[in-house]
Every structure is written in C-alpha cells, then in structure tokens.
Design a protein around this motif. Structure first.
Motif, PDB file in Angstrom:
ATOM      1  N   ILE A   9       0.860  -1.188   0.000  1.00  0.00           N
ATOM      2  CA  ILE A   9       0.000   0.000   0.000  1.00  0.00           C
ATOM      3  C   ILE A   9       0.892   1.233   0.000  1.00  0.00           C
ATOM      4  CG2 ILE A   9      -1.686   1.329   1.315  1.00  0.00           C
ATOM      5  CD1 ILE A   9      -2.691  -1.293   2.480  1.00  0.00           C
ATOM      6  N   ALA A  10       0.675   2.131  -0.988  1.00  0.00           N
ATOM      7  CA  ALA A  10       1.544   3.295  -1.111  1.00  0.00           C
ATOM      8  C   ALA A  10       1.061   4.443  -0.252  1.00  0.00           C
ATOM      9  CB  ALA A  10       1.617   3.724  -2.566  1.00  0.00           C
ATOM     10  N   GLY A  11      -0.253   4.510   0.021  1.00  0.00           N
ATOM     11  CA  GLY A  11      -0.781   5.633   0.770  1.00  0.00           C
ATOM     12  C   GLY A  11      -1.113   6.756  -0.183  1.00  0.00           C
ATOM     13  N   ILE A  12      -0.330   7.818  -0.108  1.00  0.00           N
ATOM     14  CA  ILE A  12      -0.568   8.967  -0.973  1.00  0.00           C
ATOM     15  C   ILE A  12       0.753   9.357  -1.627  1.00  0.00           C
ATOM     16  CG2 ILE A  12      -0.411  10.521   1.021  1.00  0.00           C
ATOM     17  CD1 ILE A  12      -2.485  12.307  -0.458  1.00  0.00           C
ATOM     18  N   THR A  13       0.748   9.473  -2.929  1.00  0.00           N
ATOM     19  CA  THR A  13       1.973   9.774  -3.673  1.00  0.00           C
ATOM     20  C   THR A  13       1.801  11.043  -4.489  1.00  0.00           C
ATOM     21  OG1 THR A  13       1.271   8.389  -5.536  1.00  0.00           O
ATOM     22  CG2 THR A  13       2.605   7.343  -3.821  1.00  0.00           C
ATOM     23  N   GLN A  14       2.911  11.689  -4.767  1.00  0.00           N
ATOM     24  CA  GLN A  14       2.918  12.906  -5.575  1.00  0.00           C
ATOM     25  C   GLN A  14       4.025  12.812  -6.620  1.00  0.00           C
ATOM     26  OE1 GLN A  14       2.331  15.711  -1.723  1.00  0.00           O
ATOM     27  NE2 GLN A  14       2.567  16.827  -3.645  1.00  0.00           N
ATOM     28  N   ALA A  15       3.786  13.468  -7.746  1.00  0.00           N
ATOM     29  CA  ALA A  15       4.796  13.539  -8.796  1.00  0.00           C
ATOM     30  C   ALA A  15       4.660  14.871  -9.528  1.00  0.00           C
ATOM     31  CB  ALA A  15       4.642  12.374  -9.770  1.00  0.00           C
ATOM     32  N   PRO A  16       5.793  15.464  -9.932  1.00  0.00           N
ATOM     33  CA  PRO A  16       7.158  15.014  -9.671  1.00  0.00           C
ATOM     34  C   PRO A  16       7.607  15.357  -8.250  1.00  0.00           C
ATOM     35  CG  PRO A  16       7.196  17.096 -10.827  1.00  0.00           C
ATOM     36  CD  PRO A  16       5.740  16.705 -10.716  1.00  0.00           C
ATOM     37  N   THR A  17       8.792  14.896  -7.881  1.00  0.00           N
ATOM     38  CA  THR A  17       9.357  15.233  -6.578  1.00  0.00           C
ATOM     39  C   THR A  17       9.788  16.695  -6.556  1.00  0.00           C
ATOM     40  OG1 THR A  17      10.130  12.974  -6.309  1.00  0.00           O
ATOM     41  CG2 THR A  17      11.166  14.669  -4.933  1.00  0.00           C
ATOM     42  N   SER A  18      10.373  17.123  -7.660  1.00  0.00           N
ATOM     43  CA  SER A  18      10.766  18.519  -7.797  1.00  0.00           C
ATOM     44  C   SER A  18      10.748  18.899  -9.266  1.00  0.00           C
ATOM     45  CB  SER A  18      12.157  18.758  -7.198  1.00  0.00           C
ATOM     46  OG  SER A  18      13.135  18.041  -7.925  1.00  0.00           O
ATOM     47  N   GLN A  19      10.624  20.207  -9.506  1.00  0.00           N
ATOM     48  CA  GLN A  19      10.532  20.684 -10.877  1.00  0.00           C
ATOM     49  C   GLN A  19      10.988  22.133 -10.940  1.00  0.00           C
ATOM     50  OE1 GLN A  19       9.203  18.793 -13.668  1.00  0.00           O
ATOM     51  NE2 GLN A  19      10.058  20.487 -14.838  1.00  0.00           N
ATOM     52  N   ILE A  20      11.775  22.445 -11.948  1.00  0.00           N
ATOM     53  CA  ILE A  20      12.105  23.835 -12.242  1.00  0.00           C
ATOM     54  C   ILE A  20      11.372  24.198 -13.524  1.00  0.00           C
ATOM     55  CG2 ILE A  20      13.948  25.462 -12.781  1.00  0.00           C
ATOM     56  CD1 ILE A  20      15.836  23.662 -11.173  1.00  0.00           C
ATOM     57  N   LEU A  21      10.679  25.311 -13.479  1.00  0.00           N
ATOM     58  CA  LEU A  21       9.756  25.666 -14.551  1.00  0.00           C
ATOM     59  C   LEU A  21       9.970  27.108 -14.968  1.00  0.00           C
ATOM     60  CD1 LEU A  21       7.179  24.423 -15.970  1.00  0.00           C
ATOM     61  CD2 LEU A  21       5.856  25.559 -14.180  1.00  0.00           C
ATOM     62  N   ALA A  22       9.910  27.358 -16.263  1.00  0.00           N
ATOM     63  CA  ALA A  22      10.003  28.732 -16.746  1.00  0.00           C
ATOM     64  C   ALA A  22       8.665  29.428 -16.560  1.00  0.00           C
ATOM     65  CB  ALA A  22      10.396  28.746 -18.212  1.00  0.00           C
ATOM     66  N   ALA A  23       8.707  30.696 -16.202  1.00  0.00           N
ATOM     67  CA  ALA A  23       7.482  31.481 -16.046  1.00  0.00           C
ATOM     68  C   ALA A  23       6.677  31.447 -17.344  1.00  0.00           C
ATOM     69  CB  ALA A  23       7.825  32.913 -15.664  1.00  0.00           C
ATOM     70  N   GLY A  24       5.356  31.341 -17.177  1.00  0.00           N
ATOM     71  CA  GLY A  24       4.464  31.292 -18.323  1.00  0.00           C
ATOM     72  C   GLY A  24       4.128  29.895 -18.784  1.00  0.00           C
ATOM     73  N   ARG A  25       4.876  28.894 -18.317  1.00  0.00           N
ATOM     74  CA  ARG A  25       4.611  27.528 -18.720  1.00  0.00           C
ATOM     75  C   ARG A  25       3.469  26.930 -17.915  1.00  0.00           C
ATOM     76  NH1 ARG A  25       8.648  25.735 -22.480  1.00  0.00           N
ATOM     77  NH2 ARG A  25       7.602  23.741 -22.358  1.00  0.00           N
ATOM     78  N   ARG A  26       2.849  25.931 -18.473  1.00  0.00           N
ATOM     79  CA  ARG A  26       1.774  25.191 -17.820  1.00  0.00           C
ATOM     80  C   ARG A  26       2.364  23.970 -17.113  1.00  0.00           C
ATOM     81  NH1 ARG A  26      -3.786  24.592 -18.867  1.00  0.00           N
ATOM     82  NH2 ARG A  26      -4.645  22.543 -18.358  1.00  0.00           N
ATOM     83  N   MET A  27       1.844  23.688 -15.943  1.00  0.00           N
ATOM     84  CA  MET A  27       2.389  22.579 -15.164  1.00  0.00           C
ATOM     85  C   MET A  27       1.263  21.886 -14.400  1.00  0.00           C
ATOM     86  SD  MET A  27       5.137  20.962 -14.108  1.00  0.00           S
ATOM     87  CE  MET A  27       5.364  19.656 -12.895  1.00  0.00           C
TER      88      MET A  27
END
Lengths: 117, 110
Positions: A1-19
């Motif tokens: 049982i994983a419980g609750i997971t999130q992805a990604p762990t980390s992200q660097i994003l340029a302003a204006g981009r969709r994520m």
C-alpha cells in the motif's frame, strides 16, 4: 500500500509555462486537498475536494485549478506559472464525512518542490 | 473563516526538559484540533489530535490540552529528546477545511 503519492518530486519551470502536479491515493479517502507551504506562512489551502466530481476553493486559489474525476486522483494545474508560485506543494487526503468511522485526519503526500524562474 | 495563531515561532530546550507550544483559534464551531510534526524535507505527520468533547489527551511523552471557552489548545512534550527537533504545526477545523498555524521550530539541545 503506497498511501498517498505525488509527482514530480521537484521541478524547475520557466514562467508562463503550464504545469500539472499529480496526486494519487489508494486509501479510498473521499476528501483530498492541495496546500502550499512557504517559509513563515505555514500550510495554506489552495483547493479541496470533498468527493469525486466536486471541488472547492481554499485560502489561496488564484492561479491554480483542480479536477477530481475519480476517488484516487486529484491533479493541480498551474495554467501559466509565475515566480510567486515557487513553493513546496503538499497533497493530502482524509476520510471525512458523517460516518462514525470518519476520522477527519489528513494524511500528507511527500510533497513537490516547484521553482518558477 | 477560522484564524489560527501559534506561539512561539522558535523554541530551544535542553534535552530532558519539557516543551510547550500554544495555539489559539477564532471560530467556536471548530471541533477537531490535530498537531503535526514535520522534519526537514519531509511531509507533515500527525502526532496527536483532540476533539472538542475532550479536555486533554496523552500519548506517552506528548499531550494536548484544549480550553474551548478560551479557544486555545496546547502541545506538551515531556522529557524531550534530540529526535523531537522538528517543526510542529497546530490546526483547527469545524469541517473539511483545516486552518494551520504558522509553525514552531523546536530544537532540543543535547
């Protein structure tokens, strides 16, 4: 049982981009939440969902959107990222409701560290 | 909506001493008060909680007290150990939405 997971762990994003930040739980909890955590400000609620098919706005919803197509998944979307959205994002879930078995306790995912440049 | 205030923002204690963190809330309808511990780089984890029909709850070295009339609740950690060093958050809720305090950074000095 994983419980609750999130992805990604980390992200660097340029302003204006969709994520889209992903969140999945396998506990069959009816309620799910998105928070952002900033130094000195604690945890602030962005959006929540009491049950599949419904969502609601939290304390800081502007610039974010969510959907809840099923019980397990609750993605958070930044349509056009801005530097002020640099933060650590936590997803959480709880078994909330009128059942005597409901505990209201929120369980958190491991978080996503997002940097918008 | 609810407003939760938490004090102090930082706390240093000697190992073995007690630590107390206090929170106040504004909404008399709030009826559930959890406390979370967050270690550096990790997720918040529930350590103890209390409901409004109870005045005190204890679990080994940690305890929480609730004063509904004054609208405040406190976390007590006795016999502190270095592994208790973390950020602690209180929260209050009367429904689905949790309102969190701004956190207390506890340092236990060996």
């Amino acid at each position: 049982i994983a419980g609750i997971t999130q992805a990604p762990t980390s992200q660097i994003l340029a302003a204006g981009r969709r994520m889209t930040l992903r969140c999945t739980q396998d506990m069959r909890h009816n309620a799910m939440y998105w928070y952002r955590q900033d130094l000195g400000l604690g945890l602030r609620l962005i959006h929540y969902s009491n049950t599949a098919g419904t969502t609601g706005k939290g304390e800081v919803p502007d610039g974010y959107s969510v959907s809840r197509a099923n019980t397990d998944d609750f993605p958070l979307t930044l349509a056009s990222a801005v530097p002020s959205q640099t933060s650590v994002y936590f997803c959480a879930s709880s078994d909330s409701g009128t059942s005597r078995l409901s505990t209201d306790t929120q369980y958190f995912g491991p978080g996503t560290r997002l940097t918008v440049l | 909506g609810e407003n939760v205030e938490q004090h102090p923002s930082t706390l240093s204690v000697q190992e073995g001493d007690s630590a107390v963190i206090k929170c106040t809330y504004s909404d008399s309808a709030s009826n559930y008060f959890p406390w979370y511990k967050q270690e550096l780089g990790k997720r918040p984890q529930l350590i103890i909680d209390i409901r409004s029909n109870v005045g005190e709850k204890k679990d080994q070295r940690i305890a929480v007290t609730l004063n509904k009339t004054a609208k405040h609740f406190s976390l007590h950690i006795t016999e502190t150990q270095p592994e208790d060093s973390a950020v602690y958050f209180c929260a209050a809720t009367g429904g689905n939405q949790f309102y969190f305090g701004t956190g207390t950074s506890l340092t236990v000095i060996p």
